[in-house]
Motif scaffolding. Structure first.
Motif, short mmCIF file in Angstrom:
data_model
loop_
_atom_site.label_atom_id
_atom_site.label_comp_id
_atom_site.label_asym_id
_atom_site.label_seq_id
_atom_site.Cartn_x
_atom_site.Cartn_y
_atom_site.Cartn_z
N GLN A 13 -45.20 83.53 -23.10
CA GLN A 13 -44.58 82.31 -22.60
C GLN A 13 -43.58 81.76 -23.61
N PRO A 87 -36.62 82.45 -23.55
CA PRO A 87 -36.32 83.41 -22.48
C PRO A 87 -35.16 84.33 -22.83
N THR A 90 -35.65 87.87 -24.25
CA THR A 90 -36.11 88.96 -23.41
C THR A 90 -35.17 90.16 -23.51
N THR A 118 -40.79 90.37 -22.97
CA THR A 118 -40.41 89.48 -21.88
C THR A 118 -40.94 88.09 -22.17
N SER A 120 -41.28 84.54 -20.57
CA SER A 120 -41.19 83.89 -19.27
C SER A 120 -42.44 83.08 -19.00
N SER A 121 -42.26 81.97 -18.29
CA SER A 121 -43.40 81.16 -17.89
C SER A 121 -43.90 81.58 -16.51
#
Length: 121
Positions: A13, A87, A90, A118, A120-121
């Protein structure tokens, strides 16, 4: 022959941390610089961080203060500690090392297979 094997990628995250490792093995006489590069979809591969055998480091501006590169010369292993991930971090992360396999021969450039990171939430 020389192999670079990466590990430690995954899904995290935003704000999280990951640690990447890259171990070089094979017929190695010496390795001066080891580095991490990354390539996001549709973008060129870029240098993230590099470290010499004496410990001098170099970072991309986008990761300064968040990422730390380190190295264990005895194990021919380089690490990338990634904190405060965003993000935009990534990408597929690749290990790189010019490796001298003999005392007199020129260094040859080797790449790892890549590990996906990666954020990401």
């Amino acid at each position: 022959q020389v192999q670079l094997v990466e590990s430690g990628g995954g899904l995290v995250q935003p704000g999280g941390s990951l640690r990447l490792s890259c171990a070089a093995s094979g017929s190695i006489f010496s390795i001066y610089t080891m580095g991490w590069y990354r390539q996001a979809p549709g973008k060129q591969r870029e240098l993230v961080a590099a470290i010499t055998s004496s410990g001098n480091t170099n970072y991309a501006d986008s990761v300064k203060g968040r990422f730390t590169i380190s190295r264990d010369n005895a194990k021919n292993t380089v690490y990338l500690q990634m904190n405060s991930l965003k993000p935009e971090d990534t990408a597929v992360y690749y290990c790189n090392a010019p490796v001298r396999t003999t005392m007199t021969g020129p260094p040859q450039n080797y790449w790892g297979q890549g590990t996906q990171v990666t954020v990401s939430s």
